[in-house]
Design an enzyme around this catalytic site. Structure first.
Site, PDB file in Angstrom:
ATOM      1  CE1 TYR A 115       3.114   0.127   1.565  1.00 26.81           C
ATOM      2  CE2 TYR A 115       4.404  -0.274   3.544  1.00 26.81           C
ATOM      3  CZ  TYR A 115       4.287   0.256   2.277  1.00 26.81           C
ATOM      4  OH  TYR A 115       5.344   0.919   1.727  1.00 26.81           O
ATOM      5  CE  LYS A 127      -0.918  -5.247   0.883  1.00 26.42           C
ATOM      6  NZ  LYS A 127       0.123  -6.248   1.051  1.00 26.42           N
ATOM      7  N   PRO A 135      -1.170  -8.417  -3.983  1.00 24.72           N
ATOM      8  CG  PRO A 135       0.057  -6.856  -5.239  1.00 24.72           C
ATOM      9  CD  PRO A 135      -1.296  -7.089  -4.578  1.00 24.72           C
ATOM     10  CG  ASN A 158       7.453  -7.434  -0.379  1.00 20.93           C
ATOM     11  OD1 ASN A 158       7.193  -6.294  -0.088  1.00 20.93           O
ATOM     12  ND2 ASN A 158       7.590  -8.403   0.521  1.00 20.93           N
ATOM     13  CG  LEU A 159       4.235  -6.314  -6.898  1.00 21.87           C
ATOM     14  CD1 LEU A 159       3.430  -5.163  -7.478  1.00 21.87           C
ATOM     15  CD2 LEU A 159       3.867  -7.611  -7.585  1.00 21.87           C
ATOM     16  CG  HIS A 174       9.105  -0.741  -2.257  1.00 24.43           C
ATOM     17  ND1 HIS A 174       8.422  -0.754  -1.075  1.00 24.43           N
ATOM     18  CD2 HIS A 174       8.405   0.069  -3.080  1.00 24.43           C
ATOM     19  CE1 HIS A 174       7.343   0.011  -1.170  1.00 24.43           C
ATOM     20  NE2 HIS A 174       7.313   0.520  -2.384  1.00 24.43           N
ATOM     21  NE  ARG A 234       9.827  -7.941   4.569  1.00 23.38           N
ATOM     22  CZ  ARG A 234       9.845  -8.122   5.888  1.00 23.38           C
ATOM     23  NH1 ARG A 234       9.734  -9.333   6.389  1.00 23.38           N
ATOM     24  NH2 ARG A 234       9.980  -7.109   6.713  1.00 23.38           N
TER      25      ARG A 234
END
Length: 179
Positions: free
Chosen positions: A7, A11, A35, A37-38, A51, A81
């Site tokens: 990740y 990014k 973003p 964590n969605l 997730h 988180r």
């Protein structure tokens, strides 16, 4: 953190690519929005690939439905988180595009993190699971993930949905999907 290396590299690569393109054009043509964590509508609820939020919500719901006396949760309860709703990311993107800024990269997050234990305790309470939660200590990953979204906040944007909204949404979704 090795579990997040892919990740992070992705990014960073996108971030640098956008910088190079904008510099070569001599103007800000593209913006990178990163973003945290969605959570939100159309999330992935497949236990094999989802997730953290859909996974733990679903596991707690199934444990309650099956009257399991205990539930094992991967990780450490003190892991921190940051979560943000997909709706808020859409609103933030619109805000960034309408406000204009000299920056070409924006982190989009809630601005505050929370312990996984808090999330699990709230889900347990709302779902009504009465069994014991056992944390395995496996797959802990990075201990803390909190983004710096101050660039976006200085443009006047704030998330509209908070962590209590997130819990209510998750409980509603799991009941709709698995009843």
């Amino acid at each position: 953190e090795p579990s997040n290396e892919g990740y992070a590299i992705a990014k960073l690569t996108i971030y640098k690519l956008i910088q190079y393109i904008n510099n070569s054009l001599g103007r800000k043509q593209f913006i990178t929005i990163i973003p945290s964590n969605l959570w939100g509508i159309n999330d992935n609820w497949d236990l094999k690939t989802c997730h953290v939020l859909p996974a733990i919500t679903q596991k707690i719901y199934i444990a309650k439905r099956n009257n399991k006396p205990f539930l094992e949760i991967l990780g450490n309860p003190d892991t921190m988180r940051e979560f943000v709703s997909s709706d808020d990311v859409a609103l933030a993107t619109d805000h960034i595009l309408n406000k204009g800024s000299k920056f070409d990269t924006f982190n989009v997050g809630y601005g505050q993190d929370c312990k996984i234990k808090w999330v699990i305790n709230r889900l347990v309470e709302k779902i009504g699971y009465k069994g014991e939660i056992i944390y395995t200590g496996k797959n802990v990953g990075q201990k803390k993930k909190l983004m710096n979204s101050s660039r976006l906040f200085t443009l006047g944007w704030k998330p509209s949905l908070n962590y209590d909204d997130m819990i209510d949404f998750l409980v509603g979704e799991v009941k709709l999907k698995f009843n």
